[in-house]
Design an enzyme around this catalytic site. Structure first.
Site, PDB file in Angstrom:
ATOM      1  N   TYR A  89     -34.163  27.438 -21.826  1.00  0.00           N
ATOM      2  CA  TYR A  89     -33.055  26.711 -21.180  1.00  0.00           C
ATOM      3  C   TYR A  89     -31.716  27.359 -21.538  1.00  0.00           C
ATOM      4  O   TYR A  89     -30.890  27.646 -20.660  1.00  0.00           O
ATOM      5  CB  TYR A  89     -33.102  25.255 -21.651  1.00  0.00           C
ATOM      6  CG  TYR A  89     -31.969  24.373 -21.167  1.00  0.00           C
ATOM      7  CD1 TYR A  89     -31.910  23.955 -19.834  1.00  0.00           C
ATOM      8  CD2 TYR A  89     -30.983  23.928 -22.054  1.00  0.00           C
ATOM      9  CE1 TYR A  89     -30.884  23.126 -19.400  1.00  0.00           C
ATOM     10  CE2 TYR A  89     -29.964  23.098 -21.617  1.00  0.00           C
ATOM     11  CZ  TYR A  89     -29.916  22.696 -20.297  1.00  0.00           C
ATOM     12  OH  TYR A  89     -28.901  21.871 -19.864  1.00  0.00           O
ATOM     13  N   SER A 100     -24.206  24.583 -20.745  1.00  0.00           N
ATOM     14  CA  SER A 100     -24.579  23.576 -21.742  1.00  0.00           C
ATOM     15  C   SER A 100     -24.082  24.028 -23.110  1.00  0.00           C
ATOM     16  O   SER A 100     -24.062  25.234 -23.405  1.00  0.00           O
ATOM     17  CB  SER A 100     -26.098  23.416 -21.794  1.00  0.00           C
ATOM     18  OG  SER A 100     -26.465  22.668 -22.949  1.00  0.00           O
TER      19      SER A 100
HETATM   20  N1  LIG Z   1     -27.728  15.661 -19.688  1.00  0.00           N
HETATM   21  C1  LIG Z   1     -27.330  16.502 -20.620  1.00  0.00           C
HETATM   22  O1  LIG Z   1     -27.388  16.229 -21.824  1.00  0.00           O
HETATM   23  C2  LIG Z   1     -26.770  17.853 -20.231  1.00  0.00           C
HETATM   24  C3  LIG Z   1     -26.128  18.606 -21.218  1.00  0.00           C
HETATM   25  C4  LIG Z   1     -25.627  19.854 -20.898  1.00  0.00           C
HETATM   26  C5  LIG Z   1     -25.762  20.335 -19.612  1.00  0.00           C
HETATM   27  N2  LIG Z   1     -26.387  19.580 -18.665  1.00  0.00           N
HETATM   28  C6  LIG Z   1     -26.520  20.150 -17.320  1.00  0.00           C
HETATM   29  O2  LIG Z   1     -25.941  19.256 -16.377  1.00  0.00           O
HETATM   30  C7  LIG Z   1     -26.616  19.373 -15.131  1.00  0.00           C
HETATM   31  C8  LIG Z   1     -27.038  17.991 -14.641  1.00  0.00           C
HETATM   32  O3  LIG Z   1     -27.920  17.429 -15.591  1.00  0.00           O
HETATM   33  P1  LIG Z   1     -28.358  15.882 -15.594  1.00  0.00           P
HETATM   34  O4  LIG Z   1     -28.523  15.522 -17.005  1.00  0.00           O
HETATM   35  O5  LIG Z   1     -27.469  15.075 -14.723  1.00  0.00           O
HETATM   36  O6  LIG Z   1     -29.821  16.022 -14.928  1.00  0.00           O
HETATM   37  P2  LIG Z   1     -30.753  14.923 -14.208  1.00  0.00           P
HETATM   38  O7  LIG Z   1     -30.286  13.548 -14.503  1.00  0.00           O
HETATM   39  O8  LIG Z   1     -32.148  15.301 -14.530  1.00  0.00           O
HETATM   40  O9  LIG Z   1     -30.485  15.206 -12.645  1.00  0.00           O
HETATM   41  C9  LIG Z   1     -30.890  16.427 -12.111  1.00  0.00           C
HETATM   42  C10 LIG Z   1     -30.472  16.523 -10.659  1.00  0.00           C
HETATM   43  O10 LIG Z   1     -30.921  17.806 -10.175  1.00  0.00           O
HETATM   44  C11 LIG Z   1     -31.651  17.597  -8.975  1.00  0.00           C
HETATM   45  N3  LIG Z   1     -32.690  18.598  -8.814  1.00  0.00           N
HETATM   46  C12 LIG Z   1     -33.784  18.824  -9.596  1.00  0.00           C
HETATM   47  N4  LIG Z   1     -34.530  19.810  -9.087  1.00  0.00           N
HETATM   48  C13 LIG Z   1     -33.896  20.219  -7.949  1.00  0.00           C
HETATM   49  C14 LIG Z   1     -34.174  21.210  -6.975  1.00  0.00           C
HETATM   50  N5  LIG Z   1     -35.274  21.987  -7.054  1.00  0.00           N
HETATM   51  N6  LIG Z   1     -33.302  21.367  -5.946  1.00  0.00           N
HETATM   52  C15 LIG Z   1     -32.202  20.581  -5.845  1.00  0.00           C
HETATM   53  N7  LIG Z   1     -31.880  19.625  -6.745  1.00  0.00           N
HETATM   54  C16 LIG Z   1     -32.731  19.449  -7.766  1.00  0.00           C
HETATM   55  C17 LIG Z   1     -32.233  16.196  -9.078  1.00  0.00           C
HETATM   56  O11 LIG Z   1     -32.462  15.696  -7.779  1.00  0.00           O
HETATM   57  P3  LIG Z   1     -33.927  15.244  -7.250  1.00  0.00           P
HETATM   58  O12 LIG Z   1     -34.387  14.141  -8.135  1.00  0.00           O
HETATM   59  O13 LIG Z   1     -33.692  14.837  -5.837  1.00  0.00           O
HETATM   60  O14 LIG Z   1     -34.803  16.455  -7.336  1.00  0.00           O
HETATM   61  C18 LIG Z   1     -31.097  15.457  -9.782  1.00  0.00           C
HETATM   62  O15 LIG Z   1     -30.147  15.022  -8.839  1.00  0.00           O
HETATM   63  C19 LIG Z   1     -27.781  20.351 -15.362  1.00  0.00           C
HETATM   64  O16 LIG Z   1     -27.422  21.636 -14.927  1.00  0.00           O
HETATM   65  C20 LIG Z   1     -27.956  20.322 -16.872  1.00  0.00           C
HETATM   66  O17 LIG Z   1     -28.535  21.503 -17.352  1.00  0.00           O
HETATM   67  C21 LIG Z   1     -26.885  18.347 -18.942  1.00  0.00           C
END
Ligand SMILES: NC(=O)c1ccc[n+]([C@@H]2O[C@H](COP(=O)([O-])OP(=O)(O)OC[C@H]3O[C@@H](n4cnc5c(N)ncnc54)[C@H](OP(=O)(O)O)[C@@H]3O)[C@@H](O)[C@H]2O)c1
Length: 245
Positions: free
Chosen positions: A153, A140
């Site tokens: 985080y 991130s």
């Molecule tokens: N969004 C941002 O602004 C941002 C910025 C920088 C980095 N990131 C990184 O990008 C990645 C994806 O983020 P996102 O924003 O797409 O998140 P998100 O919309 O909250 O989606 C999270 C995903 O992770 C899965 N997950 C959660 N707990 C889990 C577990 N215990 N085992 C397996 N899967 C699990 C969820 O599936 P279920 O619902 O089935 O549990 C969901 O598919 C993360 O690593 C995040 O840190 C995001």
């Protein structure tokens, strides 16, 4: 990579950035293991969408907070789709709290999902992937921004960046690349949860492009890092954030 190991595991692919990465990799010709933990309908819908577009995909449940889940996920993906050539460590959690107010529960969930699970999955990949394999980790841009409230985080994401660099050196001799992508804010559940519209607007305005990132902005970079054109790139962290930092 050969035709024999064109299976990609995307963790946390039931929604958000992971679902879009799954679509990108399927469009690039990979069979995709759509991992999820608690959203079976959403994950099945992503996998069904990939199949109806002509791809191969399987939704695979694995709660990655469980130490045994990474091995089971690899086994299930190989059984359903064949040898794994790409691992995308995307599943993650982000709960904000000043360090002084963070408790052990908050610490434990971040360490388990953002650091221990990717490490265990990389360990599996290191033992199983053939030459040409690709590992892509989600970090991130908060690692560079260092904003208050993001301490726990950001610490886990800094750890992932360190692992990326070390593993790149360990797996280079096997012809496997290891890279990370560090998105800026992307309008998914993880980012939007608990933020007012006004705060989201202010964060979007911090970006030189004046907007949040989209899952597709990130998925395209993952597609590049998983594909044939990035074979000489390893141990790198690409900040995909529209010039935010
Ligand atoms: N969004 C941002 O602004 C941002 C910025 C920088 C980095 N990131 C990184 O990008 C990645 C994806 O983020 P996102 O924003 O797409 O998140 P998100 O919309 O909250 O989606 C999270 C995903 O992770 C899965 N997950 C959660 N707990 C889990 C577990 N215990 N085992 C397996 N899967 C699990 C969820 O599936 P279920 O619902 O089935 O549990 C969901 O598919 C993360 O690593 C995040 O840190 C995001």
């Amino acid at each position: 990579m050969t035709q024999d190991n064109r299976t990609a595991i995307v963790t946390g692919a039931s929604r958000g950035i992971g679902a879009e990465i799954a679509r990108q990799l399927a469009a690039d010709g990979f069979a995709v293991a759509v991992n999820y933990s608690s959203s079976p309908e959403a994950a099945e819908a992503v996998a069904a969408g990939l199949r109806s577009a002509g791809g191969r995909a399987a939704a695979i449940r694995a709660d990655l907070a469980d130490p045994d889940a990474p091995r089971a996920l690899f086994d299930a993906a190989e059984e359903a789709l064949g040898p794994v050539g790409v691992l995308v460590n995307n599943a993650g959690v982000m709960k904000l709290a000043p360090v002084a107010a963070s408790d052990d529960a908050l610490l434990d969930v971040h360490l388990a999902l953002n650091l221990a699970a990717p490490l265990r999955l990389m360990r599996e990949a290191a033992g199983r992937m053939a030459e040409g394999g690709r590992i892509v980790n989600l970090s991130s841009s908060v690692v560079g921004l260092n904003q208050p409230g993001y301490g726990v985080y950001a610490a886990t994401k800094a750890g992932i960046e360190a692992l990326t660099r070390v593993l790149a050196k360990e797996l280079g001799p096997k012809g496997i690349t290891v890279n990370a992508i560090a998105p800026g804010p992307v309008g998914t559940e993880l980012f939007l949860e608990g933020k007012s519209e006004e705060l989201v607007g202010r964060i979007a305005a911090m970006c030189p492009f004046g907007r949040l990132g989209t899952p597709d902005d990130i998925a395209q970079v993952v597609g590049f890092l998983a594909g044939p054109q990035s074979g000489w790139i390893s141990g790198q962290v690409i900040r995909a954030n529209g010039g935010l930092i």
